[in-house]
Design a protein around this motif. Structure first.
Motif, mmCIF file in Angstrom:
data_model
loop_
_atom_site.group_PDB
_atom_site.id
_atom_site.type_symbol
_atom_site.label_atom_id
_atom_site.label_comp_id
_atom_site.label_asym_id
_atom_site.label_seq_id
_atom_site.Cartn_x
_atom_site.Cartn_y
_atom_site.Cartn_z
ATOM 1 N N GLY A 61 0.534 -1.172 -0.117
ATOM 2 C CA GLY A 61 -0.170 -0.438 -0.027
ATOM 3 C C GLY A 61 0.812 1.007 -0.580
ATOM 4 O O GLY A 61 -0.238 2.367 -0.175
ATOM 5 N N HIS A 62 1.442 1.118 0.030
ATOM 6 C CA HIS A 62 3.264 2.480 0.582
ATOM 7 C C HIS A 62 2.860 3.373 -0.117
ATOM 8 O O HIS A 62 3.072 4.348 -0.105
ATOM 9 C CB HIS A 62 3.992 2.312 1.610
ATOM 10 N N HIS A 63 2.957 3.170 -1.877
ATOM 11 C CA HIS A 63 2.940 3.704 -2.819
ATOM 12 C C HIS A 63 1.920 4.652 -3.336
ATOM 13 O O HIS A 63 1.202 5.634 -3.749
ATOM 14 C CB HIS A 63 3.384 3.547 -3.651
ATOM 15 N N ALA A 64 0.502 3.697 -2.686
ATOM 16 C CA ALA A 64 -0.864 4.272 -3.125
ATOM 17 C C ALA A 64 -0.850 5.678 -2.612
ATOM 18 O O ALA A 64 -0.442 6.064 -1.709
ATOM 19 C CB ALA A 64 -1.767 3.775 -2.784
ATOM 20 N N GLN A 65 -1.337 6.844 -3.862
ATOM 21 C CA GLN A 65 -1.574 7.844 -3.470
ATOM 22 C C GLN A 65 -3.484 8.770 -3.387
ATOM 23 O O GLN A 65 -4.305 7.860 -3.574
ATOM 24 C CB GLN A 65 -0.778 9.096 -4.194
ATOM 25 N N PHE A 66 -3.754 9.698 -3.086
ATOM 26 C CA PHE A 66 -4.948 10.600 -3.058
ATOM 27 C C PHE A 66 -5.836 9.468 -4.259
ATOM 28 O O PHE A 66 -7.288 9.411 -4.028
ATOM 29 C CB PHE A 66 -5.306 11.373 -3.230
ATOM 30 N N ASP A 67 -5.557 9.859 -5.657
ATOM 31 C CA ASP A 67 -5.784 9.871 -6.813
ATOM 32 C C ASP A 67 -5.195 8.745 -7.399
ATOM 33 O O ASP A 67 -5.446 8.893 -8.952
ATOM 34 C CB ASP A 67 -6.351 11.083 -7.122
ATOM 35 N N GLN A 68 -4.202 7.543 -7.017
ATOM 36 C CA GLN A 68 -3.923 7.255 -7.695
ATOM 37 C C GLN A 68 -3.222 5.961 -7.078
ATOM 38 O O GLN A 68 -2.520 6.059 -6.220
ATOM 39 C CB GLN A 68 -2.523 7.804 -8.692
ATOM 40 N N ALA A 69 -3.192 4.388 -8.290
ATOM 41 C CA ALA A 69 -2.745 3.733 -7.460
ATOM 42 C C ALA A 69 -0.972 3.685 -8.780
ATOM 43 O O ALA A 69 -0.632 4.697 -9.123
ATOM 44 C CB ALA A 69 -3.028 2.767 -8.274
ATOM 45 N N ASN A 70 -0.016 3.411 -7.795
ATOM 46 C CA ASN A 70 1.720 3.452 -7.817
ATOM 47 C C ASN A 70 1.790 2.057 -7.022
ATOM 48 O O ASN A 70 1.671 2.076 -6.064
ATOM 49 C CB ASN A 70 1.557 4.582 -7.578
ATOM 50 N N GLY A 71 3.019 1.920 -8.066
ATOM 51 C CA GLY A 71 3.873 0.769 -7.681
ATOM 52 C C GLY A 71 3.830 -0.839 -6.796
ATOM 53 O O GLY A 71 3.622 -0.546 -5.413
ATOM 54 N N TYR A 72 2.739 -0.618 -7.785
ATOM 55 C CA TYR A 72 1.998 -2.149 -6.839
ATOM 56 C C TYR A 72 0.792 -2.531 -5.834
ATOM 57 O O TYR A 72 1.055 -3.100 -5.655
ATOM 58 C CB TYR A 72 3.523 -3.771 -6.358
ATOM 59 N N CYS A 73 0.767 -0.581 -5.426
ATOM 60 C CA CYS A 73 0.150 -0.335 -4.882
ATOM 61 C C CYS A 73 -1.638 0.338 -5.075
ATOM 62 O O CYS A 73 -1.293 0.833 -5.693
ATOM 63 C CB CYS A 73 0.428 0.662 -3.784
ATOM 64 N N LEU A 74 -2.566 -0.075 -4.310
ATOM 65 C CA LEU A 74 -3.970 0.163 -4.849
ATOM 66 C C LEU A 74 -4.413 0.969 -3.774
ATOM 67 O O LEU A 74 -4.658 1.987 -4.163
ATOM 68 C CB LEU A 74 -5.281 -0.901 -5.265
#
Ligand code: X5A
Ligand code: ZN
Length: 470
Positions: A194-207
């Motif tokens: 989870g730690h790459h997931a942001q306000f309005d986007q998935a990122n780095g294998y994280c949702l």
């Protein structure tokens, strides 16, 4: 030998002083009266404080047990178009097998995972983003691939929304149970991370940002004022940093491979001088590694000299760990040299904080063996086992330089760092200490499973006291 203290109250026996009139010389009655009052007030306050402490101590010492969340469901999220994707279902299976093999699993309390609610996901994420993720459940593989390409390093499966919600909800269950003292601490063997997931986007294998959501949830649901988030995943958890960069109620510490922004996610926001903004200035602590091959000594030094002084000053009420194990020796992405045993020590170091309320949530880790062994080492520490010995070594110059630069950046904000010089290390000034290695040598491992705490007590100790000042 007496093995039990005689009563619940601290047995302070106060001796009767010989009744003398020696205080007749020149002391005013007012002074005597004031002193007497002061003494009474003080002892009343002291009694109350002791009672309160006892209560806290008792209610908290009832909190025993390490919670472990897992579910077969966590293996349902996988990459349809790349079956050899590193963020694979085998990661959690390998961890559970290792816990089983080391008999750690039956020593934990199984906590049932649940899906997070829409409201909970929105503690960190935008409504449109949550809605879009929900819609992916009925999309074709082609559509999923197209959506995934809108983000950096992300794949989405029709089950991803449900599984990612379950990863969030699992951690929330653990938060509930440690905050109500039903459990002492816990570990969530969940994915996706989870730690790459942001306000309005998935990122780095994280949702969804598991740890960031759990932080907000603890604050809303359990009135927790201060949360410490420790992120030892080898990648910078920029999603967590962004969520709290202006927030002084969340101290975010991340140690990560950086190489002057040469390593993913290639952000200058991951560098050591970045410290948060506004009211949150000083509450983001980045420790970027500029070389690979960082060892146990580098990680332990970072904790001892940077994280722990600040953390003990911050006084968190809950510690959440973004526990990625791509920083462990053997990981193809991290290329670090920390051993699995190092993470039992790092975990132990955090357990003195927040009355032991420490929760670990799996993030990255792409060498199955390294990830499984390090996870088991952490669970073992959470259970209270002694830490296995490490082969001793010294921190590298590159690590010391990084640590020093981060201390310099945070020197103005944390008085507990002000015991060290804040300046950068001058060349040739650091004495490369080798003596310790020769002296300590190999220590023999202590037998694991020795779990009894001895208590030495003798009432006769009460007879040693100060006769003229009670
Ligand atoms: C959770 C985690 C890594 C993403 C790497 C993308 N993500 N190149 O370890
Ligand atoms: Zn990672």
């Amino acid at each position: 030998m007496d093995t039990k203290p005689s009563g619940a109250r601290p047995a302070r026996r106060s001796p009767r002083l010989p009744n003398s009139n020696s205080n007749a010389q020149g002391r005013s009655e007012e002074l005597k009266e004031a002193k007497r009052k002061g003494k009474m007030d003080r002892s009343k306050g002291e009694d109350e404080l002791v009672a309160q402490l006892k209560h806290l101590e008792v209610s908290r010492s009832l909190a025993s047990g390490t919670g472990l969340v897992h579910s077969e469901e966590f293996t349902r999220h996988n990459c349809l178009w790349d079956p050899s994707h590193p963020e694979c279902p085998d990661r959690v299976t390998a961890i559970m097998e290792e816990l089983e093999r080391r008999d750690l699993r039956p020593r934990c309390l199984a906590v049932e995972p649940r899906e997070a609610t829409e409201q909970e996901l929105r503690l960190v994420h935008k409504k449109d983003y949550v809605d879009l993720m929900r819609k992916t459940q009925t999309m074709s593989e082609k559509e999923l691939q197209t959506i995934s390409e809108n983000y950096d390093s992300v794949y989405i499966h029709p089950d991803s929304f449900r599984v990612a919600s379950l990863a969030v909800g699992s951690l929330l269950e653990l938060v509930d149970k440690v905050m109500t003292s039903e459990l002492r601490n816990g570990f969530s063997v969940s994915r996706p991370p989870g730690h790459h997931a942001q306000f309005d986007q998935a990122n780095g294998y994280c949702l969804f940002n598991n740890v960031a959501i759990a932080t907000r949830y603890a604050q809303r649901q359990h009135r927790v004022k201060r949360v410490l988030v420790v992120d030892w995943d080898v990648h910078h958890g920029q999603g967590i940093q962004y969520a709290f960069e202006e927030d002084p109620s969340v101290l975010y510490f991340s140690v990560h491979r950086y190489e002057k922004a040469g390593f993913w996610p290639h952000l200058e926001a991951s560098d050591g001088p970045v410290a948060g903004s506004g009211a949150g200035l000083g509450y983001t602590i980045n420790l970027p590694w500029n070389k690979t091959g960082m060892t146990d000594a580098d990680y332990i030094t970072a904790f001892q000299h940077l994280l722990l002084p600040v953390a003990y000053q911050f006084q968190p009420q809950l510690v959440l760990v973004a526990a990625g194990f791509d920083c462990v020796r053997g990981d193809p992405k991290g290329e670090m040299e920390a051993t699995p045993q190092c993470f039992s020590i790092l975990t132990r170091m955090l357990m003195g904080l927040a009355e032991g309320r420490v929760l670990l949530a799996l993030e990255g880790g792409y060498n199955l063996r390294s990830t499984a062994e390090a996870s088991a080492a952490c669970v073992s520490s959470l259970l209270g086992d002694p830490c296995p010995p490490l082969s001793s070594s010294s921190p590298s110059l590159s690590a010391l330089t990084s640590i020093s630069e981060t201390i310099s950046a945070h020197y103005p904000y944390w008085s507990r760092l002000q015991v060290l010089e804040g300046g950068p290390l001058a060349d040739d000034v650091v004495i490369r200490h080798k003596a310790n290695e020769e002296q300590v040598g190999e220590t023999s491992p202590s037998p694991l499973g020795v779990m009894t705490t001895g208590l030495a007590y003798d009432e006769r100790m009460m007879e040693h006291l100060n006769l003229w000042d009670r």
